[in-house]
Design a protein around this motif. Structure first.
Motif, PDB file in Angstrom:
ATOM      1  N   CYS A  55     -12.050  -2.281   1.097  1.00  0.00           N
ATOM      2  CA  CYS A  55     -11.069  -1.214   1.309  1.00  0.00           C
ATOM      3  C   CYS A  55      -9.704  -1.852   1.551  1.00  0.00           C
ATOM      4  O   CYS A  55      -9.538  -2.616   2.497  1.00  0.00           O
ATOM      5  CB  CYS A  55     -11.456  -0.342   2.499  1.00  0.00           C
ATOM      6  SG  CYS A  55     -10.136   0.829   2.918  1.00  0.00           S
ATOM      7  N   HIS A 107      -7.095  -0.621   2.696  1.00  0.00           N
ATOM      8  CA  HIS A 107      -6.432  -0.123   3.911  1.00  0.00           C
ATOM      9  C   HIS A 107      -7.059  -0.739   5.164  1.00  0.00           C
ATOM     10  O   HIS A 107      -6.352  -1.117   6.092  1.00  0.00           O
ATOM     11  CB  HIS A 107      -6.502   1.403   3.968  1.00  0.00           C
ATOM     12  CG  HIS A 107      -5.861   2.056   2.785  1.00  0.00           C
ATOM     13  ND1 HIS A 107      -4.502   2.113   2.632  1.00  0.00           N
ATOM     14  CD2 HIS A 107      -6.388   2.635   1.679  1.00  0.00           C
ATOM     15  CE1 HIS A 107      -4.219   2.717   1.484  1.00  0.00           C
ATOM     16  NE2 HIS A 107      -5.348   3.038   0.886  1.00  0.00           N
ATOM     17  N   CYS A 108      -8.385  -0.821   5.193  1.00  0.00           N
ATOM     18  CA  CYS A 108      -9.075  -1.439   6.330  1.00  0.00           C
ATOM     19  C   CYS A 108      -9.015  -2.967   6.232  1.00  0.00           C
ATOM     20  O   CYS A 108      -9.153  -3.665   7.226  1.00  0.00           O
ATOM     21  CB  CYS A 108     -10.533  -0.991   6.393  1.00  0.00           C
ATOM     22  SG  CYS A 108     -10.711   0.745   6.847  1.00  0.00           S
ATOM     23  N   HIS A 114     -12.362   6.168   1.101  1.00  0.00           N
ATOM     24  CA  HIS A 114     -13.138   5.545   2.177  1.00  0.00           C
ATOM     25  C   HIS A 114     -13.520   6.646   3.172  1.00  0.00           C
ATOM     26  O   HIS A 114     -12.978   6.740   4.271  1.00  0.00           O
ATOM     27  CB  HIS A 114     -12.314   4.450   2.849  1.00  0.00           C
ATOM     28  CG  HIS A 114     -13.138   3.549   3.719  1.00  0.00           C
ATOM     29  ND1 HIS A 114     -12.606   2.512   4.443  1.00  0.00           N
ATOM     30  CD2 HIS A 114     -14.479   3.534   3.969  1.00  0.00           C
ATOM     31  CE1 HIS A 114     -13.579   1.906   5.118  1.00  0.00           C
ATOM     32  NE2 HIS A 114     -14.714   2.509   4.854  1.00  0.00           N
ATOM     33  N   CYS A 119     -11.492   4.874   6.959  1.00  0.00           N
ATOM     34  CA  CYS A 119     -10.108   5.264   7.236  1.00  0.00           C
ATOM     35  C   CYS A 119      -9.722   6.554   6.516  1.00  0.00           C
ATOM     36  O   CYS A 119      -8.629   7.070   6.722  1.00  0.00           O
ATOM     37  CB  CYS A 119      -9.176   4.130   6.830  1.00  0.00           C
ATOM     38  SG  CYS A 119      -9.255   3.747   5.069  1.00  0.00           S
TER      39      CYS A 119
HETATM   40 ZN   LIG Z   1     -10.732   1.990   4.775  1.00  0.00          ZN
END
Ligand SMILES: [Zn+2]
Lengths: 94, 221
Positions: free
Chosen positions: A6, A8-9, A60, A64
């Motif tokens: 991911c 973002h994570c 996700h 998130c």
């Molecule tokens: Zn994420």
């Protein structure tokens, strides 16, 4: 089972945390009222179904809850690239 | 259509903050109140490999992409800066407030239950612009799991990697937990917090009892 990174994570997670949301880079017509039926139908219903490199939208869902894109080989299942919305893929079909 | 929207946008937004715990006559009720954890705790052995405790905390969801001015006023209120590194959390020096990273534009704030209203009121008074803060205490609850075998129970329940090198103290993840969902934070070497949905609290309590059976479960009231 995919092991998906991911963006973002910033780490890999199991596939069960994610949902696939179909083909990426499908732009909604800017003025739907001015669309011909054919254009609107194209936007709503018609998708490519390539054998090989495919750009997909994923979310996700259990993490998130952000959307992002995956470039994936539909034949080998290999994930070639992950990139955020608004970015363009660097791996593309020839 | 677009004109109406324009007019609506020019109205100053109405800011409504409701105190969810206005006085002692309106008691807070845990989603596990029927379980009577304090009674179970009296009969519970103290040698279990897993220790369970429910925490009644004030929980608030903050959503924003703060500009410099907003970041400064938020830090002024919280006493700590919002953690911008993914999957991290920060606790204030007095231990009263914890901020957990949930997503690039979302944080979960934990405060003592009776501090939530005050925090919410200050946010509305002091932070300007496009910010959302919602008191979600009524929709969530917090389970605290600790003990020597706590990681074994977590591993049964979620695909997250709990190895020390991957999951240090302070890390926070949102993931699948026993087919439900949870936000999991490692608050100390052997202590983990699960922030779960109120409606799943009973199911997860049953799940955790079953999953920790082989290690022995100690319940704290
Ligand atoms: Zn994420």
């Amino acid at each position: 089972m995919f092991h998906i990174f991911c963006p973002h994570c910033g780490e890999y997670r199991e596939e069960e945390e994610f949902h696939a949301k179909g083909e990426a880079h499908i732009a909604r017509p800017l003025d739907p009222d001015a669309c011909r039926d054919e254009e609107w139908g194209e936007f709503l219903y018609f998708r490519t179904n390539p054998r090989g490199i495919h750009h997909e939208l994923w979310v996700h869902a259990a993490g998130c809850r952000k959307f992002f894109n995956i470039t994936r080989n539909t034949q080998t299942y290999e994930i070639l690239e992950v990139y955020k919305l608004g970015e363009m893929p660097s791996v593309v079909a020839e | 259509m677009s004109e109406t929207n324009q007019e609506t946008l020019e109205q100053p937004p109405i800011k409504l903050v409701m105190n969810q715990l206005p006085d002692a006559n309106v008691p807070f009720e845990s989603p596990l109140h029927h379980v009577e954890l304090t009674k179970i705790a009296e009969h519970s052995g103290s040698q279990g490999g897993v220790v369970f405790r429910e925490l009644s905390l004030g929980l608030l969801t903050l959503r924003c992409t703060p500009n410099a001015e907003q970041a400064a006023s938020i830090e002024g209120i919280l006493g700590v800066a919002l953690p911008s590194n993914p999957l991290t959390s920060i606790t204030s020096a007095n231990g009263e407030l914890t901020v957990m990273w949930i997503s690039p534009d979302e944080w979960l704030l934990q405060v003592p239950q009776d501090k939530a209203f005050e925090l919410e009121s200050r946010f509305f008074a002091e932070v300007s612009g496009h910010v959302s803060l919602v008191n979600v205490s009524g929709g969530m609850t917090v389970f605290e799991l600790s003990g020597n075998d706590v990681v074994k129970v977590l591993k049964k329940s979620t695909p997250i990697d709990f190895h020390d090198s991957e999951f240090p103290v302070g890390k926070v993840v949102s993931s699948i937990f026993a087919k439900s969902g949870a936000t999991i934070c490692r608050t100390s070497e052997q202590t983990y917090q699960l922030v779960v949905r109120r409606s799943f609290a009973d199911y997860l309590w049953l799940w955790l009892q079953d999953a920790s059976k082989e290690y022995g479960l100690t319940v704290m009231g």
